[in-house]
Design a protein around this motif. Structure first.
Motif, PDB file in Angstrom:
ATOM      1  N   UNK A 117     -39.385  39.847-109.374  1.00  0.00           N
ATOM      2  CA  UNK A 117     -39.519  38.584-110.352  1.00  0.00           C
ATOM      3  C   UNK A 117     -37.912  38.388-110.590  1.00  0.00           C
ATOM      4  N   UNK A 118     -37.289  39.176-110.986  1.00  0.00           N
ATOM      5  CA  UNK A 118     -35.675  39.063-111.344  1.00  0.00           C
ATOM      6  C   UNK A 118     -35.010  38.662-110.027  1.00  0.00           C
ATOM      7  N   UNK A 119     -35.433  39.266-108.691  1.00  0.00           N
ATOM      8  CA  UNK A 119     -34.603  38.787-107.882  1.00  0.00           C
ATOM      9  C   UNK A 119     -34.843  37.064-107.596  1.00  0.00           C
ATOM     10  N   UNK A 120     -36.233  36.900-107.492  1.00  0.00           N
ATOM     11  CA  UNK A 120     -36.447  35.395-107.212  1.00  0.00           C
ATOM     12  C   UNK A 120     -36.306  34.334-108.602  1.00  0.00           C
ATOM     13  N   UNK A 121     -35.757  34.862-109.556  1.00  0.00           N
ATOM     14  CA  UNK A 121     -35.348  33.901-111.199  1.00  0.00           C
ATOM     15  C   UNK A 121     -36.735  33.442-111.176  1.00  0.00           C
ATOM     16  N   UNK A 122     -37.765  34.108-111.110  1.00  0.00           N
ATOM     17  CA  UNK A 122     -39.233  33.700-111.783  1.00  0.00           C
ATOM     18  C   UNK A 122     -39.232  33.946-113.345  1.00  0.00           C
ATOM     19  N   UNK A 123     -40.083  33.633-114.033  1.00  0.00           N
ATOM     20  CA  UNK A 123     -40.376  33.897-115.412  1.00  0.00           C
ATOM     21  C   UNK A 123     -41.866  34.394-115.656  1.00  0.00           C
ATOM     22  N   UNK A 124     -41.760  35.673-116.223  1.00  0.00           N
ATOM     23  CA  UNK A 124     -42.991  36.018-116.708  1.00  0.00           C
ATOM     24  C   UNK A 124     -43.325  36.085-118.104  1.00  0.00           C
ATOM     25  N   UNK A 125     -44.277  35.650-118.559  1.00  0.00           N
ATOM     26  CA  UNK A 125     -44.711  35.345-119.832  1.00  0.00           C
ATOM     27  C   UNK A 125     -45.960  35.868-120.112  1.00  0.00           C
ATOM     28  N   UNK A 126     -46.154  36.317-121.517  1.00  0.00           N
ATOM     29  CA  UNK A 126     -47.385  36.882-122.007  1.00  0.00           C
ATOM     30  C   UNK A 126     -47.367  38.476-121.356  1.00  0.00           C
ATOM     31  N   UNK A 127     -48.697  38.970-121.521  1.00  0.00           N
ATOM     32  CA  UNK A 127     -48.663  40.365-120.876  1.00  0.00           C
ATOM     33  C   UNK A 127     -48.488  41.569-121.935  1.00  0.00           C
ATOM     34  N   UNK A 128     -48.492  40.979-123.225  1.00  0.00           N
ATOM     35  CA  UNK A 128     -48.153  42.118-124.210  1.00  0.00           C
ATOM     36  C   UNK A 128     -49.232  42.832-124.377  1.00  0.00           C
ATOM     37  N   UNK A 129     -49.173  44.271-124.768  1.00  0.00           N
ATOM     38  CA  UNK A 129     -50.153  45.093-124.662  1.00  0.00           C
ATOM     39  C   UNK A 129     -50.439  45.823-125.895  1.00  0.00           C
ATOM     40  N   UNK A 130     -51.472  46.167-126.350  1.00  0.00           N
ATOM     41  CA  UNK A 130     -51.815  46.835-127.560  1.00  0.00           C
ATOM     42  C   UNK A 130     -52.587  48.333-127.000  1.00  0.00           C
ATOM     43  N   UNK A 131     -51.996  49.415-127.380  1.00  0.00           N
ATOM     44  CA  UNK A 131     -52.443  50.671-126.695  1.00  0.00           C
ATOM     45  C   UNK A 131     -53.302  51.426-127.856  1.00  0.00           C
ATOM     46  N   UNK A 132     -54.304  52.218-127.382  1.00  0.00           N
ATOM     47  CA  UNK A 132     -55.087  53.117-128.155  1.00  0.00           C
ATOM     48  C   UNK A 132     -54.989  54.300-127.575  1.00  0.00           C
ATOM     49  N   UNK A 133     -54.800  55.336-128.119  1.00  0.00           N
ATOM     50  CA  UNK A 133     -55.018  56.726-127.731  1.00  0.00           C
ATOM     51  C   UNK A 133     -56.721  56.869-127.747  1.00  0.00           C
ATOM     52  N   UNK A 134     -57.434  57.272-126.538  1.00  0.00           N
ATOM     53  CA  UNK A 134     -58.601  57.752-126.609  1.00  0.00           C
ATOM     54  C   UNK A 134     -58.888  59.196-126.714  1.00  0.00           C
ATOM     55  N   UNK A 135     -58.154  59.880-125.955  1.00  0.00           N
ATOM     56  CA  UNK A 135     -58.193  61.468-126.158  1.00  0.00           C
ATOM     57  C   UNK A 135     -57.036  61.840-125.551  1.00  0.00           C
TER      58      UNK A 135
END
Length: 199
Positions: A117-135
């Motif tokens: 993505x960086x090499x091509x000069x593209x733009x990444x948007x979104x993808x934010x994550x909420x993480x929950x520990x299960x075990x």
């Protein structure tokens, strides 16, 4: 039904590579699925994408990561997964690489995507994550690994090229994964992110 994030991540990389290749006469920079070297000895991270204008703030390193027990392992696993959308948006992969063991294929695949993505000069948007520990399982005495099962709720994400063409998009998703984490030279490293074995 949820699917393992590692599988989806690999699929996302493959799909994005196909889209990106179709939009350029030059082959994508990461044509090989083989993992690249990671860790402190890897090459310098590419510069952030010039097409990205929004200010992106790195997730804050939790103080619990200073603990060398299970609490530290959990904090480090969550922090590492939260870095994912940050490296995609900025191309700043130094922390990701420092926490990735060289044998971690998942780590290498996501690193390849961020660099492409960086090499091509593209733009990444979104993808934010909420993480929950299960075990969190007991530490494996032979390997020193803590296996930690997590649930990841990820927002919609897109990759847009320099011409504002959307070349990849992924809907919001909830997945599960097992993060295998260990201590190496007084710091936490991700050994792998495999499927959660079926019971």
């Amino acid at each position: 039904m949820t699917r393992n994030r590692a599988i989806l991540a690999a699929a996302s990389i493959a799909a994005a590579a196909v889209f990106l290749a179709a939009c350029s006469e030059d082959p994508p920079a990461t044509g090989s699925p083989e993992p690249t070297a990671t860790g402190s000895g890897a090459e310098a991270s590419p510069s952030p994408s010039p097409s990205s204008t929004a200010v992106v703030v790195a997730p804050e390193r939790p103080k619990e990561m200073d603990d060398d027990g299970p609490a530290g392992a959990e904090a480090a696993a969550v922090y590492f997964l939260e870095l994912d959308d940050y490296i995609m948006k900025t191309g700043d992969t130094a922390e990701w690489e420092a926490m990735s063991q060289k044998s971690c294929e998942y780590c290498a695949n996501r690193l390849d995507q961020a660099k492409l993505i960086a090499e091509r000069g593209d733009t990444f948007e979104g993808g934010e994550a909420q993480i929950q520990i299960l075990h969190t399982y007991e530490q494996d005495e032979a390997t020193g690994i803590w296996p930690i099962d997590v649930e990841i709720k990820e927002s919609r994400s897109t990759i847009t090229d320099a011409n504002d063409e959307v070349v990849f998009e992924q809907n919001p998703q909830t997945t599960t994964a097992r993060v295998e984490i260990a201590r190496s030279k007084d710091q936490w490293v991700i050994v792998g992110v495999p499927d959660i074995p079926e019971s």
